[in-house]
Design an enzyme around this catalytic site. Structure first.
Site, PDB file in Angstrom:
ATOM      1  N   LYS A 286       0.861  -1.206  -0.004  1.00 11.29           N
ATOM      2  CA  LYS A 286       0.151   0.066  -0.145  1.00 11.29           C
ATOM      3  C   LYS A 286       0.976   1.279  -0.219  1.00 11.29           C
ATOM      4  CE  LYS A 286      -3.821   0.309   2.454  1.00 11.29           C
ATOM      5  NZ  LYS A 286      -5.012   0.327   1.315  1.00 11.29           N
TER       6      LYS A 286
HETATM    7  N1  PMP Z   1      -7.365  -2.978  -3.279  1.00 14.46           N
HETATM    8  C1  PMP Z   1      -7.013  -1.697  -2.718  1.00 14.46           C
HETATM    9  C2  PMP Z   1      -6.127  -1.158  -3.871  1.00 14.46           C
HETATM   10  C3  PMP Z   1      -6.934  -1.016  -1.408  1.00 14.46           C
HETATM   11  O1  PMP Z   1      -6.273   0.007  -0.900  1.00 14.46           O
HETATM   12  C4  PMP Z   1      -7.657  -1.778  -0.437  1.00 14.46           C
HETATM   13  C5  PMP Z   1      -7.673  -1.123   0.887  1.00 14.46           C
HETATM   14  N2  PMP Z   1      -6.770  -1.477   1.623  1.00 14.46           N
HETATM   15  C6  PMP Z   1      -8.253  -2.826  -0.828  1.00 14.46           C
HETATM   16  C7  PMP Z   1      -8.132  -3.578  -2.045  1.00 14.46           C
HETATM   17  C8  PMP Z   1      -9.103  -3.541   0.305  1.00 14.46           C
HETATM   18  O2  PMP Z   1      -8.165  -4.146   1.203  1.00 14.46           O
HETATM   19  P1  PMP Z   1      -8.546  -4.306   2.591  1.00 14.46           P
HETATM   20  O3  PMP Z   1      -9.866  -5.386   2.791  1.00 14.46           O
HETATM   21  O4  PMP Z   1      -7.166  -4.893   3.333  1.00 14.46           O
HETATM   22  O5  PMP Z   1      -8.883  -3.021   3.138  1.00 14.46           O
END
Ligand code: PMP
Length: 309
Positions: free
Chosen positions: A154
């Site tokens: 991220k």
């Molecule tokens: N894809 C992206 C690009 C994201 O930024 C997120 C948010 N973190 C998600 C998917 C979903 O991830 P999570 O369920 O871990 O929040």
């Protein structure tokens, strides 16, 4: 509001960042999005350690030397919730690079690395609640996949691409963009994963280009526990048009029904354009799981005495 910055709680507005911060110029920061839920007088930070581990992996992918252990970061999250008197909250850790060298390949001695944790009340990511749907568009954005060592990280800079896609989606009259990969297969939404339902089976793109979302993982586990079949496959926009149900998953948006894709209502007959039964069931099950103390060993439970010190 108080934020935790490098071991100290400070007023957010006093957490100064130089205008010459490397992260501000180049997007060289890594972050997480985490949710805490009030359970009576106590607070559950859902899968906190999984989020902090992903933060650490993101930092490693960016060649950052992290100064704090996962346990120190967990305690910092608890401190931030406690000092801001928050139970239901969205928590944002960010590791960022300060001013110094303007070269892309800065050295740790030239540019300081900071770790920040802040929290907010943020009830809904989309206007729609879990029981009404959003509209999405495909063919507007592409997931950045060429930097393979970063596609599971991220990284702040990568979200400029997601930002542009959501802005374009909104200008096109939709709520959200669905990004495709280099082969025009569906990858994910701007900051959420995508599922669709067909003949009672759940389908979701593999994590070859999509982020391995923690909510995605939670939903797969919940669905399998309920005896549902889940397939990780390559999907195209046509698969979405023909789906019985579609929903997005993410920490911020939780489980959000999608009721229209590229202007076409999802579902058939009287159910077209409405929230499907499996989406509703998984939405409810998810809400129960995120408030259930022992649902995951990576949960952090904060008793009332701790939060209200
Ligand atoms: N894809 C992206 C690009 C994201 O930024 C997120 C948010 N973190 C998600 C998917 C979903 O991830 P999570 O369920 O871990 O929040």
């Amino acid at each position: 509001m108080k934020a935790w910055i490098d071991g100290e709680l400070v007023d957010e507005e006093n957490g100064l960042v130089s205008a010459m911060s490397h992260t501000l110029h180049y997007g060289t920061g890594v972050f997480e999005g985490i949710r805490a839920y009030g359970v009576n007088d106590d607070t559950l930070v859902f899968r906190l350690m999984d989020h902090l581990e992903r933060l650490e992996r993101s930092a490693r992918a960016m060649h950052f030397d992290i100064k704090f252990s996962l346990e120190q970061l967990r305690d910092a999250v608890i401190d931030v919730l406690r000092h801001n008197d928050l139970q239901d909250a969205y928590i944002r850790p960010l590791i960022y690079v300060g001013a110094g060298s303007l070269a892309l390949n800065f050295h740790a001695s030239a540019n300081p690395l900071s770790t920040m944790i802040a929290a907010r009340k943020w009830d809904r990511y989309f206007e729609a609640d879990g029981l009404s749907g959003i509209s999405v568009v495909t063919g507007i954005g592409r997931r950045l996949t060429s930097q393979t060592e970063l596609h599971q990280a991220k990284v702040a800079g990568a979200y400029a691409n997601s930002y542009v896609a959501t802005m374009a989606a909104q200008k096109a009259g939709a709520d959200e963009a669905i990004l495709v990969d280099e082969n025009d297969c569906i990858s994910e939404a701007s900051a959420a994963n995508i599922f669709h339902v067909q003949d009672g089976v759940l389908y979701t793109p593999t994590c070859r280009t999509a982020l391995a979302g923690i909510t995605r993982d939670t939903i797969i586990l919940i669905a399998r526990q309920r005896g549902l079949k889940v397939c990780e496959v390559e999907l195209t926009a046509d698969d979405l048009y023909g789906a019985a149900e579609i929903f997005l998953t993410g920490t911020a948006c939780e489980v959000v029904p999608v009721t229209a894709v590229d202007g076409k209502s999802i579902g058939e007959g009287a159910g077209a354009g409405t929230v499907g039964p499996l989406t509703q069931e998984l939405h409810t099950a998810y809400q129960r799981t995120v408030r259930s103390r022992h649902s995951f060993s990576s949960n952090t439970w904060i008793g009332k005495q701790t939060i209200a010190a």
